[in-house]
Design a protein around this motif. Structure first.
Motif, PDB file in Angstrom:
ATOM      1  N   SER A   1      -2.935  -8.902   0.225  1.00  0.00           N
ATOM      2  CA  SER A   1      -2.836  -8.644   1.668  1.00  0.00           C
ATOM      3  C   SER A   1      -1.657  -7.707   1.890  1.00  0.00           C
ATOM      4  O   SER A   1      -0.625  -7.824   1.215  1.00  0.00           O
ATOM      5  CB  SER A   1      -2.662  -9.929   2.465  1.00  0.00           C
ATOM      6  OG  SER A   1      -1.606 -10.694   1.951  1.00  0.00           O
ATOM      7  N   ILE A   2      -1.846  -6.751   2.808  1.00  0.00           N
ATOM      8  CA  ILE A   2      -0.819  -5.747   3.067  1.00  0.00           C
ATOM      9  C   ILE A   2       0.205  -6.302   4.046  1.00  0.00           C
ATOM     10  O   ILE A   2      -0.154  -6.920   5.053  1.00  0.00           O
ATOM     11  CB  ILE A   2      -1.460  -4.460   3.641  1.00  0.00           C
ATOM     12  CG1 ILE A   2      -2.375  -3.833   2.581  1.00  0.00           C
ATOM     13  CG2 ILE A   2      -0.385  -3.458   4.068  1.00  0.00           C
ATOM     14  CD1 ILE A   2      -3.136  -2.616   3.051  1.00  0.00           C
TER      15      ILE A   2
ATOM     16  N   ASN B   1       0.842  -1.203   0.000  1.00  0.00           N
ATOM     17  CA  ASN B   1       0.000   0.000   0.000  1.00  0.00           C
ATOM     18  C   ASN B   1       0.876   1.252   0.000  1.00  0.00           C
ATOM     19  O   ASN B   1       0.820   2.083   0.923  1.00  0.00           O
ATOM     20  CB  ASN B   1      -0.970   0.041   1.179  1.00  0.00           C
ATOM     21  CG  ASN B   1      -2.052   1.104   0.950  1.00  0.00           C
ATOM     22  OD1 ASN B   1      -2.188   1.626  -0.174  1.00  0.00           O
ATOM     23  ND2 ASN B   1      -2.776   1.451   1.982  1.00  0.00           N
TER      24      ASN B   1
ATOM     25  N   VAL C   1      -4.336   0.535  -1.952  1.00  0.00           N
ATOM     26  CA  VAL C   1      -5.622  -0.050  -1.567  1.00  0.00           C
ATOM     27  C   VAL C   1      -6.554   1.117  -1.257  1.00  0.00           C
ATOM     28  O   VAL C   1      -6.258   1.945  -0.390  1.00  0.00           O
ATOM     29  CB  VAL C   1      -5.502  -0.942  -0.317  1.00  0.00           C
ATOM     30  CG1 VAL C   1      -6.852  -1.561   0.017  1.00  0.00           C
ATOM     31  CG2 VAL C   1      -4.462  -2.038  -0.524  1.00  0.00           C
TER      32      VAL C   1
ATOM     33  N   THR D   1       1.888   0.232  -5.184  1.00  0.00           N
ATOM     34  CA  THR D   1       0.730  -0.561  -4.756  1.00  0.00           C
ATOM     35  C   THR D   1      -0.216   0.381  -4.023  1.00  0.00           C
ATOM     36  O   THR D   1       0.230   1.333  -3.355  1.00  0.00           O
ATOM     37  CB  THR D   1       1.145  -1.675  -3.768  1.00  0.00           C
ATOM     38  OG1 THR D   1       1.804  -1.064  -2.641  1.00  0.00           O
ATOM     39  CG2 THR D   1       2.092  -2.678  -4.411  1.00  0.00           C
TER      40      THR D   1
ATOM     41  N   GLY E   1     -11.428  -0.925  -0.605  1.00  0.00           N
ATOM     42  CA  GLY E   1     -10.696  -2.194  -0.682  1.00  0.00           C
ATOM     43  C   GLY E   1     -10.133  -2.497  -2.057  1.00  0.00           C
ATOM     44  O   GLY E   1      -9.397  -3.457  -2.247  1.00  0.00           O
ATOM     45  N   LYS E   2     -10.482  -1.642  -3.048  1.00  0.00           N
ATOM     46  CA  LYS E   2      -9.988  -1.906  -4.415  1.00  0.00           C
ATOM     47  C   LYS E   2      -8.470  -1.792  -4.459  1.00  0.00           C
ATOM     48  O   LYS E   2      -7.887  -0.834  -3.962  1.00  0.00           O
ATOM     49  CB  LYS E   2     -10.619  -0.900  -5.399  1.00  0.00           C
ATOM     50  CG  LYS E   2     -10.276  -1.190  -6.866  1.00  0.00           C
ATOM     51  CD  LYS E   2     -11.005  -0.242  -7.810  1.00  0.00           C
ATOM     52  CE  LYS E   2     -10.610  -0.482  -9.274  1.00  0.00           C
ATOM     53  NZ  LYS E   2      -9.126  -0.353  -9.508  1.00  0.00           N
ATOM     54  N   VAL E   3      -7.838  -2.829  -5.064  1.00  0.00           N
ATOM     55  CA  VAL E   3      -6.376  -2.865  -5.128  1.00  0.00           C
ATOM     56  C   VAL E   3      -5.926  -2.322  -6.487  1.00  0.00           C
ATOM     57  O   VAL E   3      -6.436  -2.744  -7.531  1.00  0.00           O
ATOM     58  CB  VAL E   3      -5.869  -4.304  -4.936  1.00  0.00           C
ATOM     59  CG1 VAL E   3      -4.361  -4.389  -5.161  1.00  0.00           C
ATOM     60  CG2 VAL E   3      -6.228  -4.806  -3.540  1.00  0.00           C
TER      61      VAL E   3
END
Ligand code: 6CS
Length: 282
Positions: free
Chosen positions: A82-83, A46, A53, A51, A57-59
């Motif tokens: 997952s972060i 993140n 998020v 990266t 929750g959209k990645v």
């Protein structure tokens, strides 16, 4: 044993060897497992634009976007992120908590020994965020080491932490920072004198902060340009190789540039080097 029997056995043994040698993607079964699963579990940090998020929750971010496209072409419909702190990504991969790291985890020899990297994807230099006017005149990690009052914030287990320690900054002046927002706050409150991340990450953070009291020094003098790759578990090289085949097609078709360049990354930089060169770099 008759000659006929011997020849039949030899022929079938040869066929079996050829079959196994010719079916690498099938050999370790990981790709089939991910197709069955319907998604690949990716580790991210993140840290935009590598990266990100969103609140819903959209990645997104260049690394997951490339991975999503490659996996789709391999028949793996989606990714689930997952972060993780950078320093925990490789142990998490090795423990089976992730199928792949797609986080801008820069290739360096010690990491190349621990994971199976894809070919290069995202390249960037290093940067400092510091107080306006750069009062301590910090332009390199050595400048920080040479100033006993200077405290640097950097990601735990991250490249910038390692560069600071290698430049001679004592451990008690290298402060582990969990994420960009924390780093910015620690800088603004005077807990650290400089916060270090890759150039595009620092620029994104400082631009969003809109704080006239913070400025950027980039690139950090004497620090190399690094490139990441998608990092797979040792032993799953067949999956990594299958990923590389699709990544190469994206690079050749221009679609790779279309994905990463809007984030500020250079496709040419990634295409001008190789995993072999980056993993051998001192
Ligand atoms: O690979 C690393 O260690 C570094 N990569 C990024 C994208 N951010 C900070 C981290 O230290």
């Amino acid at each position: 044993m008759s000659m006929r029997t011997f020849l039949t056995m030899t022929a079938s043994a040869g066929a079996l060897t050829a079959f196994v040698a010719a079916a690498p993607a099938w050999a370790d079964g990981k790709l089939e497992e991910l197709k069955e699963q319907g998604f690949a579990r990716v580790a991210i940090a993140n840290e935009p634009p590598f990266t990100a998020v969103a609140a819903d929750g959209k990645v997104s971010g260049a690394a997951p976007d490339v991975a999503r496209e490659v996996f789709k072409r391999l028949g793996v419909e989606d990714i689930v992120a997952s972060i993780s702190e950078y320093g925990a990504m490789i142990p998490g991969l090795q423990a089976g908590r992730h199928d792949v790291i797609t986080a801008g985890l820069f290739m360096k020899p010690e990491r190349c020994n621990a994971v199976a990297y894809s070919e290069p994807i995202l390249c960037d230099a290093e940067a400092f965020a510091l107080k306006k006017g750069n009062p301590l005149k910090l332009k390199s990690y050595k400048d920080i080491a040479d100033n006993p009052d200077a405290r640097i914030g950097a990601p735990g287990g991250g490249t910038e932490e390692k560069l600071a320690l290698e430049a001679g900054v004592p451990r008690d002046r290298v402060i582990v920072v969990p994420d960009g927002q924390s780093g910015l706050k620690m800088l603004q409150f005077g807990r650290i004198d400089v916060y270090s991340l890759p150039v595009l990450s620092i620029n994104d953070l400082v631009a969003k902060a809109k704080d006239p009291g913070v400025e950027v020094v980039a690139p950090v003098e004497g620090a190399p340009v690094y490139c990441d790759g998608a990092a797979f578990k040792k032993g799953e090289e067949a999956l990594r190789d299958a990923f590389d085949v699709e990544l190469a097609k994206l690079k050749q078709s221009g679609e790779f540039a279309k994905i990463i360049e809007p984030y500020g990354f250079s496709a040419a930089a990634a295409m001008s080097t190789t995993r072999e060169k980056l993993c051998a770099a001192k």
